[in-house]
Design a protein around this motif. Structure first.
Motif, PDB file in Angstrom:
ATOM      1  N   UNK A 159      47.827  37.181  47.247  1.00  0.00           N
ATOM      2  CA  UNK A 159      46.734  37.373  46.301  1.00  0.00           C
ATOM      3  C   UNK A 159      45.644  38.265  46.887  1.00  0.00           C
ATOM      4  N   UNK A 160      45.259  38.034  48.131  1.00  0.00           N
ATOM      5  CA  UNK A 160      44.210  38.839  48.751  1.00  0.00           C
ATOM      6  C   UNK A 160      44.659  40.283  48.942  1.00  0.00           C
ATOM      7  N   UNK A 161      45.918  40.498  49.295  1.00  0.00           N
ATOM      8  CA  UNK A 161      46.443  41.859  49.396  1.00  0.00           C
ATOM      9  C   UNK A 161      46.423  42.548  48.041  1.00  0.00           C
ATOM     10  N   UNK A 162      46.774  41.805  46.987  1.00  0.00           N
ATOM     11  CA  UNK A 162      46.794  42.394  45.654  1.00  0.00           C
ATOM     12  C   UNK A 162      45.381  42.737  45.173  1.00  0.00           C
ATOM     13  N   UNK A 163      44.421  41.893  45.497  1.00  0.00           N
ATOM     14  CA  UNK A 163      43.036  42.181  45.123  1.00  0.00           C
ATOM     15  C   UNK A 163      42.541  43.459  45.802  1.00  0.00           C
ATOM     16  N   UNK A 164      42.974  43.672  47.043  1.00  0.00           N
ATOM     17  CA  UNK A 164      42.524  44.852  47.774  1.00  0.00           C
ATOM     18  C   UNK A 164      43.273  46.116  47.355  1.00  0.00           C
ATOM     19  N   UNK A 165      44.597  46.031  47.233  1.00  0.00           N
ATOM     20  CA  UNK A 165      45.403  47.231  46.981  1.00  0.00           C
ATOM     21  C   UNK A 165      45.440  47.589  45.496  1.00  0.00           C
ATOM     22  N   UNK A 166      45.705  46.594  44.638  1.00  0.00           N
ATOM     23  CA  UNK A 166      45.875  46.866  43.203  1.00  0.00           C
ATOM     24  C   UNK A 166      44.556  47.011  42.463  1.00  0.00           C
TER      25      UNK A 166
ATOM     26  N   UNK B 292      36.238  28.497  36.706  1.00  0.00           N
ATOM     27  CA  UNK B 292      36.301  29.760  35.968  1.00  0.00           C
ATOM     28  C   UNK B 292      37.210  30.751  36.686  1.00  0.00           C
ATOM     29  N   UNK B 293      37.160  30.755  38.018  1.00  0.00           N
ATOM     30  CA  UNK B 293      37.929  31.737  38.782  1.00  0.00           C
ATOM     31  C   UNK B 293      39.422  31.422  38.819  1.00  0.00           C
ATOM     32  N   UNK B 294      39.802  30.149  38.694  1.00  0.00           N
ATOM     33  CA  UNK B 294      41.205  29.784  38.812  1.00  0.00           C
ATOM     34  C   UNK B 294      42.117  30.560  37.876  1.00  0.00           C
ATOM     35  N   UNK B 295      41.923  30.487  36.550  1.00  0.00           N
ATOM     36  CA  UNK B 295      42.783  31.249  35.632  1.00  0.00           C
ATOM     37  C   UNK B 295      42.668  32.753  35.817  1.00  0.00           C
ATOM     38  N   UNK B 296      41.470  33.256  36.166  1.00  0.00           N
ATOM     39  CA  UNK B 296      41.307  34.698  36.360  1.00  0.00           C
ATOM     40  C   UNK B 296      42.133  35.176  37.551  1.00  0.00           C
ATOM     41  N   UNK B 297      42.072  34.454  38.659  1.00  0.00           N
ATOM     42  CA  UNK B 297      42.854  34.825  39.837  1.00  0.00           C
ATOM     43  C   UNK B 297      44.348  34.742  39.554  1.00  0.00           C
ATOM     44  N   UNK B 298      44.761  33.750  38.775  1.00  0.00           N
ATOM     45  CA  UNK B 298      46.176  33.630  38.425  1.00  0.00           C
ATOM     46  C   UNK B 298      46.631  34.826  37.596  1.00  0.00           C
TER      47      UNK B 298
ATOM     48  N   UNK C 261      34.368  37.653  50.268  1.00  0.00           N
ATOM     49  CA  UNK C 261      33.912  36.533  49.452  1.00  0.00           C
ATOM     50  C   UNK C 261      35.095  35.777  48.856  1.00  0.00           C
ATOM     51  N   UNK C 262      36.093  36.516  48.330  1.00  0.00           N
ATOM     52  CA  UNK C 262      37.280  35.870  47.781  1.00  0.00           C
ATOM     53  C   UNK C 262      38.072  35.151  48.876  1.00  0.00           C
ATOM     54  N   UNK C 263      38.151  35.764  50.052  1.00  0.00           N
ATOM     55  CA  UNK C 263      38.867  35.130  51.156  1.00  0.00           C
ATOM     56  C   UNK C 263      38.185  33.831  51.568  1.00  0.00           C
ATOM     57  N   UNK C 264      36.874  33.834  51.596  1.00  0.00           N
ATOM     58  CA  UNK C 264      36.127  32.619  51.924  1.00  0.00           C
ATOM     59  C   UNK C 264      36.311  31.556  50.845  1.00  0.00           C
ATOM     60  N   UNK C 265      36.387  31.991  49.598  1.00  0.00           N
ATOM     61  CA  UNK C 265      36.556  31.054  48.483  1.00  0.00           C
ATOM     62  C   UNK C 265      37.900  30.336  48.554  1.00  0.00           C
TER      63      UNK C 265
ATOM     64  N   UNK D 278      62.281  36.350  36.540  1.00  0.00           N
ATOM     65  CA  UNK D 278      62.587  35.269  37.475  1.00  0.00           C
ATOM     66  C   UNK D 278      62.696  35.792  38.900  1.00  0.00           C
ATOM     67  N   UNK D 279      63.331  36.978  39.065  1.00  0.00           N
ATOM     68  CA  UNK D 279      63.445  37.566  40.399  1.00  0.00           C
ATOM     69  C   UNK D 279      62.076  37.960  40.937  1.00  0.00           C
ATOM     70  N   UNK D 280      61.218  38.518  40.072  1.00  0.00           N
ATOM     71  CA  UNK D 280      59.862  38.879  40.505  1.00  0.00           C
ATOM     72  C   UNK D 280      59.091  37.637  40.934  1.00  0.00           C
ATOM     73  N   UNK D 281      59.238  36.565  40.199  1.00  0.00           N
ATOM     74  CA  UNK D 281      58.522  35.340  40.542  1.00  0.00           C
ATOM     75  C   UNK D 281      59.001  34.775  41.870  1.00  0.00           C
ATOM     76  N   UNK D 282      60.312  34.824  42.115  1.00  0.00           N
ATOM     77  CA  UNK D 282      60.820  34.326  43.397  1.00  0.00           C
ATOM     78  C   UNK D 282      60.258  35.143  44.558  1.00  0.00           C
ATOM     79  N   UNK D 283      60.141  36.449  44.381  1.00  0.00           N
ATOM     80  CA  UNK D 283      59.610  37.297  45.446  1.00  0.00           C
ATOM     81  C   UNK D 283      58.117  37.107  45.640  1.00  0.00           C
ATOM     82  N   UNK D 284      57.439  36.485  44.671  1.00  0.00           N
ATOM     83  CA  UNK D 284      56.005  36.225  44.776  1.00  0.00           C
ATOM     84  C   UNK D 284      55.706  34.737  44.904  1.00  0.00           C
ATOM     85  N   UNK D 285      56.696  33.971  45.378  1.00  0.00           N
ATOM     86  CA  UNK D 285      56.543  32.544  45.662  1.00  0.00           C
ATOM     87  C   UNK D 285      56.218  31.708  44.420  1.00  0.00           C
ATOM     88  N   UNK D 286      56.684  32.149  43.270  1.00  0.00           N
ATOM     89  CA  UNK D 286      56.542  31.382  42.042  1.00  0.00           C
ATOM     90  C   UNK D 286      57.923  30.925  41.596  1.00  0.00           C
TER      91      UNK D 286
END
Length: 239
Positions: free
Chosen positions: A54-61, A104-110, A71-75, A161-169
């Motif tokens: 998630x933190x990599x995606x926030x930075x790169x994407x 509020x942040x939970x669904x947004x981060x998801x 701040x997100x990493x601390x959260x 399903x394959x994408x989710x497996x590669x992203x730990x879902x």
């Protein structure tokens, strides 16, 4: 840097997203097409979001770096959980995955974590719909092309399903529901062939529960009315 978050009301958002999906399906059915809707079942999705990914995606994407990224990493970091039974408690391990629910942040981060699914679904000419942990895929076709649409949905869900497996879902294909929608006069045109998703076989159903309402294959809302009346009678009997 000052970050300001405004409170949100979930009911208007749910109503808006529901109208979008139902509106698309109704327009397709009115034009004589068949519509199919797949409601994907995800296993504990709020609890399985990987913090590093998630933190990599926030930075790169999304280009969130510097103080905002810190701040997100601390959260997300420094969270523990344990089980208490009476006066005994388990050893509290540190969480390396999951976003806080009820915030509020939970669904947004998801949604930020799973946003790549939107483009993946559109590659197959289908429409995606994401609302928190609710993931849906739907599409339309002429009655003569329903088998081709079925095949696209099968391949699309398999790639999801394959994408989710590669992203730990985890996608629960055995709990995923698929419904074909058309007018009552065209119900005989609905295909009876099942959907094979990996080792699971999904048979289309005649009604599904979508964000609090029951949707029938003929769009009559008959099941929703019956469920509502039944709930009302249950309350009246208690009174």
């Amino acid at each position: 840097m000052k970050l300001t978050f405004y409170p949100t009301c979930s009911k208007p958002i749910v109503l808006t997203t529901r109208r979008k999906v139902l509106g698309d399906i109704l327009r397709a059915v009115d034009s004589g097409d068949l519509a199919t809707l797949a409601l994907l079942d995800l296993s504990a999705v709020f609890d399985t979001v990987d913090h590093v990914t998630l933190l990599q995606r926030l930075r790169i994407s999304y280009g969130l770096g510097g103080r905002v990224h810190d701040w997100f990493q601390s959260y997300l970091s420094g969270r523990f959980q344990f089980v208490r039974c009476g006066g005994s408690s388990s050893t509290p391990p540190q969480l390396i995955c999951g976003v806080p629910q009820g915030s509020v942040l939970g669904p947004i981060l998801l949604l930020l974590y799973t946003a790549d699914l939107l483009q993946l679904v559109r590659v197959y000419g289908l429409k995606p719909h994401l609302y928190a942990d609710d993931t849906q895929i739907y599409g339309f076709c002429h009655p003569a092309s329903c088998l081709e649409l079925r095949n696209r949905i099968i391949v699309c869900i398999s790639d999801v399903a394959a994408w989710m497996r590669s992203n730990r879902l985890q996608l629960n294909a055995d709990k995923t529901e698929i419904i074909w929608c058309t007018s009552s006069r065209r119900q005989h045109q609905i295909p009876t062939v099942s959907f094979a998703i990996g080792a699971d076989v999904i048979t289309s159903v005649s009604s599904v529960r979508d964000l609090g309402i029951y949707l029938d294959s003929d769009l009559s809302m008959r099941t929703h009315i019956l469920k509502t009346v039944s709930a009302c009678f249950a309350v009246l009997r208690q009174i």
